[in-house]
Design a protein around this motif. Structure first.
Motif, PDB file in Angstrom:
ATOM      1  N   ALA A 430     -14.140  16.484 -16.671  1.00  0.00           N
ATOM      2  CA  ALA A 430     -13.180  15.377 -16.897  1.00  0.00           C
ATOM      3  C   ALA A 430     -13.936  14.154 -17.440  1.00  0.00           C
ATOM      4  CB  ALA A 430     -12.441  15.040 -15.616  1.00  0.00           C
ATOM      5  N   GLN A 431     -15.052  13.862 -16.817  1.00  0.00           N
ATOM      6  CA  GLN A 431     -15.849  12.694 -17.247  1.00  0.00           C
ATOM      7  C   GLN A 431     -16.323  12.864 -18.699  1.00  0.00           C
ATOM      8  OE1 GLN A 431     -17.740  10.300 -14.670  1.00  0.00           O
ATOM      9  NE2 GLN A 431     -17.590   9.129 -16.568  1.00  0.00           N
ATOM     10  N   LEU A 432     -16.812  14.064 -19.006  1.00  0.00           N
ATOM     11  CA  LEU A 432     -17.313  14.305 -20.366  1.00  0.00           C
ATOM     12  C   LEU A 432     -16.193  14.120 -21.393  1.00  0.00           C
ATOM     13  CD1 LEU A 432     -19.711  15.386 -22.165  1.00  0.00           C
ATOM     14  CD2 LEU A 432     -18.581  17.607 -22.000  1.00  0.00           C
ATOM     15  N   LEU A 433     -15.032  14.682 -21.083  1.00  0.00           N
ATOM     16  CA  LEU A 433     -13.922  14.606 -22.041  1.00  0.00           C
ATOM     17  C   LEU A 433     -13.385  13.175 -22.177  1.00  0.00           C
ATOM     18  CD1 LEU A 433     -12.015  17.918 -21.181  1.00  0.00           C
ATOM     19  CD2 LEU A 433     -13.839  17.532 -22.859  1.00  0.00           C
ATOM     20  N   LEU A 434     -13.493  12.413 -21.097  1.00  0.00           N
ATOM     21  CA  LEU A 434     -13.064  11.006 -21.158  1.00  0.00           C
ATOM     22  C   LEU A 434     -14.024  10.147 -21.974  1.00  0.00           C
ATOM     23  CD1 LEU A 434     -11.867  10.056 -17.564  1.00  0.00           C
ATOM     24  CD2 LEU A 434     -10.555   9.817 -19.688  1.00  0.00           C
ATOM     25  N   ASP A 435     -15.323  10.497 -21.892  1.00  0.00           N
ATOM     26  CA  ASP A 435     -16.339   9.614 -22.472  1.00  0.00           C
ATOM     27  C   ASP A 435     -16.813  10.017 -23.862  1.00  0.00           C
ATOM     28  OD1 ASP A 435     -16.203   8.305 -20.116  1.00  0.00           O
ATOM     29  OD2 ASP A 435     -18.138   8.969 -19.323  1.00  0.00           O
ATOM     30  N   TYR A 436     -16.724  11.308 -24.176  1.00  0.00           N
ATOM     31  CA  TYR A 436     -17.342  11.739 -25.441  1.00  0.00           C
ATOM     32  C   TYR A 436     -16.352  11.719 -26.582  1.00  0.00           C
ATOM     33  CZ  TYR A 436     -19.575  14.617 -28.985  1.00  0.00           C
ATOM     34  OH  TYR A 436     -20.099  15.065 -30.153  1.00  0.00           O
TER      35      TYR A 436
END
Ligand SMILES: [Zn+2]
Length: 436
Positions: A430-436
């Motif tokens: 979730a974090q990766l998809l939110l940030d990248y």
């Protein structure tokens, strides 16, 4: 067993368990139980999030599903996040639990697909739930894909969609999926392996023809004998170690972490020192040619006319033709060599914005654990996506206990994944998809 309504069971585990209960066994060569029920289940989950998934049936029951998620910045290239819903067959009698029941015990979810790869399928769904359910958007457009038929090379799944509906992946340049991103224990130190390459796949069939005769006759031209000699020659062949950019970098990093001197220890020694990770890293240093199936004969006292064998060849990227030439030499002229399936190898540098972001996000969730590149000895649907110029990585993040031989459970018995690793994966993704 924990009940589905149990409050402590994360939605990721529930979805992975539901998916395990669909028997999506893929027997290969087009024989399969189909993925329709699993795809329909995922269709409902994604539709609930306001997405508009499309289902594609390449052959009866062979259903894949694709959905687009709009990102905050649609000018960025899209990222493909994909999983497959089929699984390899499971021999129930070898397992300590029913492979299709989705048993929860000892803090783990057990079942065919718990490792490969209904775990990640569920993590993709719950990561999207976290993002979209809280009114947020991923940083860039996502192409969410759940493919059929990965376990037989993707002819009815990823390859079918890439060939017949390439527009689904328009604007995408990178992809993340299975067999990478999980932790291994190196000398007691946890490290994550990001898959940045895949070996090539060449599946061949050898056919020996001889004289059919009564089993009591004096026959030198026996198809079974000739085939056996060829199979033994291929199976016994020791292919030399050859390091690629990925494996050189991995070996150097392993030597550093394990405090071995790469001047005195060879690549094999360094890899063996990694413990459970050695089993699959070793195969990435060289070509492998494993006989996997033999077929000949029908009666004890009849010499059959034909004998055949299947050989699973995995070469380093780009070495397919050279290896095939050598295999032809090993088996000799009187054995026929048929190519059953062939697919490319892949290798991409361990750098760039996505690799940096993956390293950063993992560092936030598991501080101090290094991220290392590795080459997968098997293959994934990233091969199919590469035909569209999409660079694929293996990143299905899981923080695992040191003693769990996770890589050993791919296609193995008693596949199981810790419940807390699923929660970790959901959060990192979730974090990766939110940030990248
Ligand atoms: Zn898989």
């Amino acid at each position: 067993m924990t009940s589905p309504s149990s409050p402590e069971l994360d939605a990721t585990a529930i979805i992975a368990r539901d998916l395990i209960r669909f028997d999506t066994t893929n027997y290969g060569e087009g024989k399969s139980n189909g993925e329709a029920d699993a795809a329909e289940y995922l269709n409902v989950k994604l539709t609930e999030l306001g997405l508009q998934p499309e289902l594609f049936e390449s052959a009866p029951g062979r259903v894949s599903l694709v959905a687009r998620v709009e990102g905050r910045d649609s000018s960025k290239p899209a990222l493909v996040v994909h999983g497959h819903t089929d699984v390899v067959p499971a021999q129930a009698e070898d397992w300590s639990v029913d492979p299709f029941e989705g048993v929860i015990k000892d803090g783990m979810l057990w079942g065919r697909g718990a490792v490969d790869m209904k775990n990640m399928d569920a993590m993709i769904v719950t990561a999207l739930q976290d993002i979209l359910g809280s009114g947020q958007q991923p940083a860039r457009d996502l192409v969410i894909a759940f493919f059929a038929d990965e376990e037989a090379g993707g002819e009815y799944g990823a390859h079918y969609l890439v060939d017949t509906h390439p527009e689904l992946f328009a604007g995408a340049t990178e992809a993340i999926s299975e067999v990478g991103g999980y932790s291994v224990s190196l000398n007691g130190q946890r490290a994550y392996l990001l898959q940045t390459g895949e070996k090539s796949l060449v599946w061949i069939r050898l056919v020996a023809k001889g004289r059919a005769a009564h089993g009591s006759r004096y026959i030198r031209d026996n198809a079974v004998t000739r085939l056996a000699e060829a199979v033994a020659a291929i199976g016994r062949r020791e292919w030399p170690v050859r390091l690629t950019d990925t494996t050189s970098q991995l070996i150097a990093e392993l030597a550093r972490i394990l405090e071995v001197d790469p001047q005195t220890a060879g690549p094999d020694d360094i890899v063996l020192a990694t413990g459970t990770a050695a089993g699959f890293i070793q195969a990435s240093l060289r070509t492998t040619t494993n006989p996997t199936l033999l077929s000949a004969g029908y009666k004890h006292n009849v010499i059959p006319e034909t004998a055949s064998a299947l050989i699973d060849i995995r070469t380093l990227p780009g070495e397919e033709e050279q290896v095939l030439a050598e295999v032809r030499e090993l088996i000799g002229d009187d054995i026929e060599l048929q190519i059953v399936t062939q697919d490319v190898g892949l290798e991409t540098p361990f750098d760039g914005p996505l690799v940096d972001e993956i390293t950063r996000v993992l560092g936030e969730h598991d501080p101090g654990a290094p991220v290392l590149p590795y080459m997968l000895s098997g293959g994934t649907d990233n091969k199919a996506l590469s035909k569209l110029g999409i660079t694929g990585y293996g990143f299905a993040p899981l923080r695992l206990p040191a003693e769990l031989d996770f890589p050993g459970m791919f296609h193995g018995v008693d596949e199981r994944v810790p419940l807390d690793a699923l929660v970790f994966g959901r959060q990192v993704l979730a974090q990766l998809l939110l940030d990248y």
